[in-house]
Design an enzyme around this catalytic site. Structure first.
Site, short mmCIF file in Angstrom:
data_model
loop_
_atom_site.label_atom_id
_atom_site.label_comp_id
_atom_site.label_asym_id
_atom_site.label_seq_id
_atom_site.Cartn_x
_atom_site.Cartn_y
_atom_site.Cartn_z
N LEU A 21 52.90 72.34 96.41
CA LEU A 21 52.28 73.66 96.40
C LEU A 21 51.23 73.64 95.29
CD1 LEU A 21 52.39 76.54 97.63
CD2 LEU A 21 54.06 77.14 95.85
N ASP A 22 50.02 74.10 95.60
CA ASP A 22 48.93 74.06 94.64
C ASP A 22 49.34 74.71 93.31
OD1 ASP A 22 47.49 73.00 96.70
OD2 ASP A 22 46.26 74.79 97.06
N ARG A 23 48.82 74.18 92.23
CA ARG A 23 49.12 74.73 90.90
C ARG A 23 48.83 76.22 90.83
NH1 ARG A 23 46.23 76.08 86.56
NH2 ARG A 23 44.31 75.26 87.47
N ALA B 134 48.90 78.41 93.14
CA ALA B 134 49.69 79.22 94.07
C ALA B 134 51.11 79.43 93.54
CB ALA B 134 49.74 78.56 95.44
N ARG C 84 43.39 77.09 101.86
CA ARG C 84 42.22 77.57 101.13
C ARG C 84 40.92 77.08 101.75
NH1 ARG C 84 44.08 75.54 95.31
NH2 ARG C 84 42.04 76.39 94.67
#
Length: 294
Positions: A140-142, A144, A228
């Site tokens: 999971l993206d930093r 997010a 994104r």
């Protein structure tokens, strides 16, 4: 070499040339000029690596660890990173073989060469008593926030990784985007990085005054920054995204939350669902609904 001669951020690599070397902390302090206190702090936070002949590369945290000839020691030192006070993740459900966590925004999923104290995996390793291993099975993206699974053995990591790679884990996201998509639901299938990528969405609500919409999103693939990038390419970038899109940077955090995971447990065969309670939980904290079906 004196510490003042080093750049603020450094990467140091040196092989041990004899068996009479001191402990790892003394060795690094001698050759870098950093104080032992700074070296110990860096070791504790995962910025020191050891590679021993016949073994893999591992983080080294024990300051008094005795080095052997031909050991290779690395220090990746970034005082700015090491001084960060990372947000704290919450363990929402413990299934023993693996656990479900709420990762807040601005917490890394896993560490880097420069340390791991600001990562979900390190927090998961130190959370349980006795401590457990922690393995990453998805990302999971930093920027997010949201739900993540962490495996606690290589066996569990293998089984969960198969579920994710075979798309047998349903991952749902709640996303606020700029503008209002024309259709109430749709699919984006533009390839990313030369690979197939599919993102499906449906509109949950619209806010004409703010010119934003809230979407529920599912992804069939897991490309880098897929949601994104896909939403930006159709002209509806994620609000607060610092990297993709135009007109969506309002000084607030990224509005992308991993709000639901659904899977069949690879150990019990039960179907499980972990879901954040409502659309505000991604900002406020880890409210959770749990579901289990035999």
């Amino acid at each position: 070499m004196q510490a003042s001669q080093w750049p603020e951020k450094l990467s140091f690599v040196r092989a041990v040339t004899d068996d009479t070397s001191p402990g790892a902390c003394d060795f690094l302090a001698f050759y870098t000029g950093l104080s032992k206190g700074r070296v110990k702090d860096a070791m504790n936070k995962g910025a020191v690596w050891l590679q021993r002949k016949g073994s893999g590369r591992i983080r080294l945290r024990k300051a008094s660890f005795r080095l052997r000839k031909e050991d290779i020691l690395e220090l990746h030192y970034d005082p700015k990173l090491l001084s960060m006070d990372p947000p704290i993740a919450s363990c929402l459900q413990d299934y023993k073989h693996y656990s479900v966590w709420f990762k807040p925004a601005n917490l890394l999923s896993q560490g880097t060469d420069f340390g791991d104290h600001g990562s979900l995996l390190r927090q998961a390793e130190t959370y349980f008593n006795p401590r457990r291993e922690a393995f990453l099975v998805h990302r999971l993206d930093r920027e997010a926030a949201g739900l993540m699974m962490v495996a606690h053995s290589k066996k569990a990591a293998g089984r969960l990784s198969i579920l994710f790679s075979e798309h047998r884990v349903v991952k749902r996201y709640r996303v606020e985007v700029l503008g209002m998509p024309e259709n109430n639901e749709g699919a984006i299938s533009q390839p990313l990085d030369g690979k197939t990528a599919v993102t499906r969405y449906r509109i949950i609500s619209r806010n004409p005054e703010a010119d934003t919409s809230t979407l529920e999103v599912e992804i069939e693939t897991g490309r880098l920054h897929q949601i994104r990038r896909h939403l930006a390419c159709i002209g509806h970038p994620v609000m607060g995204d610092p990297r993709y899109g135009a007109g969506n940077k309002d000084g607030k955090p990224l509005r992308l939350t991993a709000c639901e995971l659904a899977w069949r447990c690879p150990f019990t065969g039960n179907e499980r669902v972990s879901s954040l309670k409502n659309e505000e939980d991604g900002d406020r904290g880890p409210g959770l609904r749990q579901g289990v079906k035999a």
